[in-house]
Design a protein around this motif. Structure first.
Motif, mmCIF file in Angstrom:
data_model
loop_
_atom_site.group_PDB
_atom_site.id
_atom_site.type_symbol
_atom_site.label_atom_id
_atom_site.label_comp_id
_atom_site.label_asym_id
_atom_site.label_seq_id
_atom_site.Cartn_x
_atom_site.Cartn_y
_atom_site.Cartn_z
ATOM 1 N N VAL A 1 4.787 26.384 18.552
ATOM 2 C CA VAL A 1 4.090 25.102 18.674
ATOM 3 C C VAL A 1 4.158 24.375 17.330
ATOM 4 C CG1 VAL A 1 1.871 24.003 19.193
ATOM 5 C CG2 VAL A 1 2.506 26.124 20.368
ATOM 6 N N TYR A 2 4.575 23.117 17.343
ATOM 7 C CA TYR A 2 4.673 22.379 16.080
ATOM 8 C C TYR A 2 3.351 21.704 15.744
ATOM 9 C CZ TYR A 2 6.760 20.032 12.163
ATOM 10 O OH TYR A 2 7.064 19.638 10.888
ATOM 11 N N VAL A 3 2.935 21.879 14.497
ATOM 12 C CA VAL A 3 1.685 21.259 14.026
ATOM 13 C C VAL A 3 1.958 20.570 12.696
ATOM 14 C CG1 VAL A 3 -0.681 21.689 13.239
ATOM 15 C CG2 VAL A 3 0.244 23.026 15.150
ATOM 16 N N ASN A 4 1.670 19.284 12.609
ATOM 17 C CA ASN A 4 1.723 18.601 11.304
ATOM 18 C C ASN A 4 0.501 17.701 11.113
ATOM 19 O OD1 ASN A 4 2.328 16.458 12.936
ATOM 20 N ND2 ASN A 4 4.311 15.985 12.031
ATOM 21 N N LEU A 5 -0.521 17.905 11.944
ATOM 22 C CA LEU A 5 -1.697 17.027 11.840
ATOM 23 C C LEU A 5 -2.456 17.232 10.536
ATOM 24 C CD1 LEU A 5 -4.418 18.848 12.520
ATOM 25 C CD2 LEU A 5 -3.720 18.475 14.856
ATOM 26 N N ASP A 6 -2.242 18.399 9.886
ATOM 27 C CA ASP A 6 -2.878 18.607 8.576
ATOM 28 C C ASP A 6 -2.429 17.539 7.585
ATOM 29 O OD1 ASP A 6 -0.398 19.937 9.054
ATOM 30 O OD2 ASP A 6 -0.565 20.918 7.112
ATOM 31 N N LYS A 7 -1.184 17.061 7.715
ATOM 32 C CA LYS A 7 -0.641 16.073 6.766
ATOM 33 C C LYS A 7 -0.888 14.623 7.184
ATOM 34 C CE LYS A 7 3.660 17.557 7.040
ATOM 35 N NZ LYS A 7 5.102 17.517 6.824
ATOM 36 N N TYR A 8 -0.999 14.408 8.517
ATOM 37 C CA TYR A 8 -0.993 13.015 8.991
ATOM 38 C C TYR A 8 -2.187 12.616 9.855
ATOM 39 C CZ TYR A 8 3.920 13.614 7.725
ATOM 40 O OH TYR A 8 5.078 13.882 7.048
ATOM 41 N N GLY A 9 -3.015 13.566 10.287
ATOM 42 C CA GLY A 9 -4.047 13.230 11.261
ATOM 43 C C GLY A 9 -3.415 12.795 12.573
ATOM 44 N N ASN A 10 -4.196 12.090 13.375
ATOM 45 C CA ASN A 10 -3.735 11.624 14.681
ATOM 46 C C ASN A 10 -3.109 10.232 14.513
ATOM 47 O OD1 ASN A 10 -3.605 10.528 17.264
ATOM 48 N ND2 ASN A 10 -5.600 11.298 17.908
ATOM 49 N N MET A 11 -1.811 10.136 14.810
ATOM 50 C CA MET A 11 -1.128 8.842 14.678
ATOM 51 C C MET A 11 -0.860 8.231 16.051
ATOM 52 S SD MET A 11 1.550 9.593 11.550
ATOM 53 C CE MET A 11 2.285 11.043 12.310
ATOM 54 N N SER A 12 -1.680 8.574 17.028
ATOM 55 C CA SER A 12 -1.568 8.032 18.385
ATOM 56 C C SER A 12 -0.109 8.095 18.870
ATOM 57 C CB SER A 12 -2.148 6.613 18.426
ATOM 58 O OG SER A 12 -2.211 6.164 19.755
ATOM 59 N N ALA A 13 0.467 6.965 19.295
ATOM 60 C CA ALA A 13 1.816 6.985 19.889
ATOM 61 C C ALA A 13 2.886 7.502 18.929
ATOM 62 C CB ALA A 13 2.188 5.587 20.369
ATOM 63 N N ALA A 14 2.591 7.513 17.624
ATOM 64 C CA ALA A 14 3.589 7.975 16.654
ATOM 65 C C ALA A 14 3.564 9.488 16.455
ATOM 66 C CB ALA A 14 3.369 7.285 15.313
ATOM 67 N N SER A 15 2.488 10.148 16.880
ATOM 68 C CA SER A 15 2.345 11.581 16.563
ATOM 69 C C SER A 15 3.500 12.423 17.098
ATOM 70 C CB SER A 15 1.032 12.126 17.154
ATOM 71 O OG SER A 15 -0.024 11.899 16.274
ATOM 72 N N ILE A 16 3.820 12.271 18.377
ATOM 73 C CA ILE A 16 4.845 13.135 18.981
ATOM 74 C C ILE A 16 6.231 12.861 18.379
ATOM 75 C CG2 ILE A 16 6.043 13.748 21.137
ATOM 76 C CD1 ILE A 16 3.302 13.505 22.547
ATOM 77 N N PRO A 17 6.679 11.596 18.280
ATOM 78 C CA PRO A 17 8.027 11.411 17.709
ATOM 79 C C PRO A 17 8.132 11.801 16.235
ATOM 80 C CG PRO A 17 7.000 9.271 18.141
ATOM 81 C CD PRO A 17 6.138 10.316 18.799
ATOM 82 N N VAL A 18 7.065 11.632 15.453
ATOM 83 C CA VAL A 18 7.129 12.084 14.047
ATOM 84 C C VAL A 18 7.242 13.611 14.021
ATOM 85 C CG1 VAL A 18 5.867 12.274 11.858
ATOM 86 C CG2 VAL A 18 5.929 10.078 13.062
#
Ligand code: UT7
Length: 328
Positions: free
Chosen positions: A274-291
């Motif tokens: 499972v990929y997790v990068n929310l520690d660096k960016y928080g929730n970016m709504s529509a951008a979260s999945i493609p980033v």
């Protein structure tokens, strides 16, 4: 032979300014400890005063087009999924088109909140597989810091800014095997911005009452999210004629580490898939999945032939999932 749509290029861009939990401690009654343990977030990016959503989207788009070995003139359609368009109209997609000089592209924005990117690739798939268009640019881009109430600690700590993009086109192997979308408008009050539209246009009162900022019933969204991440993933895995063991990697919407871990557990998928990068960016709504998709790809976590599940949920309420067999 029937045309099959897949992802042929991917790119992303996040703004330079970093706001850490410690920075937020200085302006509101919160703590790094609370934010880390309740959400998994450590820091987020925010736009500077001269940047808007279209600027982030433009940079992500150019990266994706380059990755696809194409030029902007090869793009037939631009879809921007966003809840933070530069303006109500024209669409942010039109602004991106002008910036990148994609002169042959039709353009529109798509609003399905945090599920917007999954909705976008689903729309792109239809255009490509019906042979109407060859190359579709799907961008998820947000400048959420512009709609955050820094007097509301329950939302201000969660969100960040960024953009991710894919170019979709015909592929000979793999591609978007299945998508599954859903909505429940009865959940409209769980997550919204009450004013600024035709119902409550901007007025002195709407500004005084802080109605132009995100409002969220966090606990209700949390419960909905854990259930729907599982249901939507299972639905699209089944419609791709696959089983959970066939899934190599999960790229979930990056809202809260507790939502991601609970969903992975329900799906019986270990967290190393499972990929997790929310520690660096928080929730970016529509951008979260493609980033996240772009970063996972660049880090070598996904390889040609892998079966990847993309899954998200958000305001509307909306949700969506897709199984993609990686083709690049
Ligand atoms: O893209 C989709 C969008 N949204 C989501 O996915 C969000 C889903 N929901 C969540 O992630 C979680 O519900 C939150 C992170 C928003 C909240 O976490 P929680 O564990 O559900 O906390 P809570 O709302 O139940 O609040 C617990 C306590 C409360 O204090 P009391 O009433 O127990 O004294 C809050 O006032 O934590 C307090 N609190 C905070 N404390 C420090 C709420 N926000 C903060 C904060 N810092 N930022």
């Amino acid at each position: 032979m029937n045309t099959k749509a897949g992802i042929v290029g991917v790119g992303s861009y996040v703004p330079k300014n970093i706001i850490s939990n410690f920075d937020l401690e200085k302006i509101m009654d919160t703590s790094d400890e609370w934010i880390k343990t309740r959400t998994g977030i450590r820091e987020r990016r925010i736009v500077d005063e001269n940047e808007a959503t279209s600027d982030l989207a433009t940079k992500a788009a150019l990266n994706a087009i380059k990755d696809a070995n194409l030029t902007p003139e090869d793009i037939d359609l631009i879809i921007v999924a966003t809840i933070t368009p530069d303006m109500i109209f024209p669409s942010t997609a039109c602004l991106v088109q002008a910036n990148i000089k994609a002169t042959k592209a039709a353009c529109f924005d798509l609003e399905a909140a945090c599920s917007g990117f999954i909705y976008g690739i689903t729309v792109a798939k239809q255009f490509i597989e019906s042979d109407a268009y060859k190359h579709v640019l799907v961008i998820g881009a947000e400048a959420l810091s512009r709609i955050l109430d820094y007097e509301d600690r329950s939302t201000a700590i969660l969100f960040g800014d960024g953009a991710g993009a894919v170019v979709m086109g015909p592929v000979s192997e793999g591609g978007v095997l299945s998508t599954s979308l859903g909505s429940d408008g009865n959940g409209k009050d769980y997550l919204n911005i009450p004013a600024g539209g035709s119902k409550t246009p901007a007025s002195e009162d709407s500004i005084k009452n802080r109605l132009h900022f995100i409002k969220m019933a966090g606990n209700d969204v949390f419960k909905f999210a854990v259930r729907i991440m599982q249901d939507a993933s299972v639905e699209c895995i089944e419609s791709a004629n696959l089983e959970i063991q066939d899934i190599d990697y999960l790229i979930p919407h990056q809202a809260n580490i507790r939502i991601i871990e609970a969903s992975a557990k329900r799906l019986k998928l270990s967290m190393d898939k499972v990929y997790v990068n929310l520690d660096k960016y928080g929730n970016m709504s529509a951008a979260s999945i493609p980033v996240a998709l772009d970063e996972a790809y660049r880090e070598g976590k996904i390889k040609k032939g892998d079966n990847i599940v993309l899954v998200g949920f958000g305001g509307g309420l909306t949700w969506g999932a897709s199984v993609v067999r990686w083709s690049i």
